[in-house]
Design an enzyme around this catalytic site. Structure first.
Site, PDB file in Angstrom:
ATOM      1  N   ASN A 191      -0.192   8.574   1.546  1.00  0.00           N
ATOM      2  CA  ASN A 191       0.888   9.537   1.381  1.00  0.00           C
ATOM      3  C   ASN A 191       2.143   9.046   2.139  1.00  0.00           C
ATOM      4  O   ASN A 191       2.042   8.216   3.035  1.00  0.00           O
ATOM      5  CB  ASN A 191       0.379  10.874   1.955  1.00  0.00           C
ATOM      6  CG  ASN A 191       1.365  11.990   1.743  1.00  0.00           C
ATOM      7  OD1 ASN A 191       2.100  12.006   0.765  1.00  0.00           O
ATOM      8  ND2 ASN A 191       1.387  12.933   2.662  1.00  0.00           N
ATOM      9  N   ASN A 193       4.020   9.877   4.484  1.00  0.00           N
ATOM     10  CA  ASN A 193       4.217   9.926   5.946  1.00  0.00           C
ATOM     11  C   ASN A 193       3.199   9.086   6.706  1.00  0.00           C
ATOM     12  O   ASN A 193       3.194   9.082   7.931  1.00  0.00           O
ATOM     13  CB  ASN A 193       4.154  11.385   6.438  1.00  0.00           C
ATOM     14  CG  ASN A 193       2.777  12.009   6.218  1.00  0.00           C
ATOM     15  OD1 ASN A 193       1.880  11.375   5.686  1.00  0.00           O
ATOM     16  ND2 ASN A 193       2.608  13.250   6.634  1.00  0.00           N
ATOM     17  N   LYS A 194       2.322   8.380   5.990  1.00  0.00           N
ATOM     18  CA  LYS A 194       1.239   7.678   6.687  1.00  0.00           C
ATOM     19  C   LYS A 194       1.690   6.314   7.215  1.00  0.00           C
ATOM     20  O   LYS A 194       2.778   5.858   6.914  1.00  0.00           O
ATOM     21  CB  LYS A 194       0.030   7.515   5.745  1.00  0.00           C
ATOM     22  CG  LYS A 194      -0.594   8.866   5.361  1.00  0.00           C
ATOM     23  CD  LYS A 194      -1.110   9.633   6.557  1.00  0.00           C
ATOM     24  CE  LYS A 194      -1.807  10.931   6.215  1.00  0.00           C
ATOM     25  NZ  LYS A 194      -0.933  12.002   5.747  1.00  0.00           N
ATOM     26  N   ILE A 195       0.814   5.664   7.965  1.00  0.00           N
ATOM     27  CA  ILE A 195       1.200   4.421   8.649  1.00  0.00           C
ATOM     28  C   ILE A 195       1.592   3.337   7.644  1.00  0.00           C
ATOM     29  O   ILE A 195       2.497   2.545   7.884  1.00  0.00           O
ATOM     30  CB  ILE A 195       0.088   3.953   9.620  1.00  0.00           C
ATOM     31  CG1 ILE A 195       0.613   2.873  10.557  1.00  0.00           C
ATOM     32  CG2 ILE A 195      -1.162   3.506   8.884  1.00  0.00           C
ATOM     33  CD1 ILE A 195      -0.184   2.718  11.828  1.00  0.00           C
TER      34      ILE A 195
END
Ligand SMILES: Cc1ncc(COP(=O)(O)O)c(C=O)c1O
EC number: 2.6.1.-
Length: 386
Positions: A191, A193-195
């Protein structure tokens, strides 16, 4: 005249390396614009190599991956699933999609993840009552693994499948194993906002190639191999697009750099803010390495003279995005009909915790700006108290 508003600093924005663009164009030009294709296959191979597991399935979202992980372990109506309470809604939603009920287990202070003592007590209590949960669904929150050195043997002892929601923790380790590789299967999210991100996407990993095949089948509308469309069971349209898999491959290639950058953010905040009264930072459990996906701090209002809401609002006035920690699932109105196990650890974390901007492209100047804004909130509170 108003001063120009400062550049906005986001919580965890995407950070492309440049390589993704070439891979995306390759996918586009090849006309594999479909929920399958060479980049999907390559991503699955590369994830396996990266985390050291047998099989991976690229899916539309992490939530879809959790849903299929639970379904393929027989989770259904009337079942209970022991689940970490300190998590994003998707974890519990996936249990609900199956018609089962989550039982929310509180966190421990060492990792902020599922407390193994509470899990053990509940597994014992259920066994004594002749019951067994259909699964245990742990969450590796904010970039840190739960304590699998204890949780994995417990699940084995009580013959309960362990499913790992490592949506937030790709790149972390527990002992010498990668996040997501414990238990029956693990799930990562890609997604935005993930790393690392592909805008959206999920990858399920497992050491059982048969399980991976079964999940791939269900995720492709459960189409049987026949020239016409033949179906013996209900399937899902849950596969990842080849275009997004191309982006994900570019991102996976720089995962180590992204982990290093997020850990450096954490160190920078800790150096800049640890001297403030009532401030502490998320601990790193001794058994593993966190990615520090989000830098989480705790503000004890009694000692600080200011609470997390006031700090968050001061940051917002300076165009800096920060967020409270996850509101535990057992406190969510939608889950008031569910059982819970444990005390107030996750609730206290929610009430006192704040996630600071943690993007891997943050500059030193931006990190200094955030730290200064946090200090401003403390000085404002000092002035008010004086
Ligand atoms: C803990 C956790 N589980 C599951 C998900 C769901 O992943 P996705 O957004 O890819 O569906 C997320 C994040 O979005 C998450 O943070």
């Amino acid at each position: 005249m108003n001063a120009p508003s400062p550049e906005r600093i986001l919580l965890s924005p995407p950070h492309m390396s440049g390589g993704e663009r070439e891979l995306l164009l390759d996918a586009f030009d090849s006309n594999w614009i479909a929920p399958l294709g060479p980049h999907v296959d390559a991503l699955e191979r590369e994830v396996c190599e990266r985390v050291g597991t047998e099989a991976a399935v690229a899916l539309a979202t992490g939530t879809a991956a959790l849903h299929l992980a639970l379904l393929t372990h027989g989770v259904g109506p009337g079942d209970e699933v022991l689940c970490s309470t300190l998590t994003f809604a998707a974890t519990a939603n996936a249990i609900r999609y199956c018609g089962a009920k989550p039982v929310f287990v509180d966190s421990d202070l060492a990792s902020w993840n599922m407390d193994p003592d509470l899990l053990e007590a509940e597994l014992k209590r259920m066994a004594a009552a002749g019951a067994r949960p259909a699964a245990v669904l742990t969450v590796d929150a904010f970039g840190q693994c739960a304590d699998y050195e204890r949780i994995e043997p417990l699940c084995e002892r009580f013959a309960t499948p362990l499913i790992v929601d490592a949506a937030e923790s790709l790149g972390a380790t527990c002992g010498d194993r990668h996040a997501g590789t414990q238990g029956r299967c693990g799930v990562y999210s890609l997604n935005g906002n993930k790393i690392i991100t592909a805008s959206g996407g999920g990858v399920l990993v497992t050491s059982d190639p048969g399980l991976a095949e079964r999940i791939r089948h269900l995720a492709t509308q459960a189409k049987l191999p026949a020239p016409h469309y033949e179906h013996e069971e209900i399937g899902f349209n849950y596969r990842m697009s080849n275009l997004l898999a191309a982006v994900a491959r570019g991102q996976l290639a720089v995962l180590d750099e992204r982990v290093a950058a997020r850990r450096a953010n954490f160190d920078s905040y800790r150096r800049a803010l640890s001297d403030l009264p009532g401030v502490s930072f998320m601990p790193e459990a001794p058994y593993g390495a966190s990615t520090r996906w989000l830098t989480c701090m705790q503000i004890d209002p009694a000692a600080a003279g200011v609470d997390q809401t006031a700090v968050r609002e001061t940051l917002a006035r300076q165009s800096i995005e920060s967020r409270p920690l996850w509101k535990p699932m057992h406190l969510q109105p939608v889950h008031q009909d569910c059982r819970r196990v444990g005390g107030r650890v996750s609730q206290t974390l929610f009430e006192t915790g704040l996630c600071l901007p943690s993007g891997s492209a943050l500059t030193d100047r931006q990190l200094d700006r955030v730290a200064k804004a946090v200090r401003d909130a403390f000085s404002l509170a000092g002035h008010r108290a004086a």
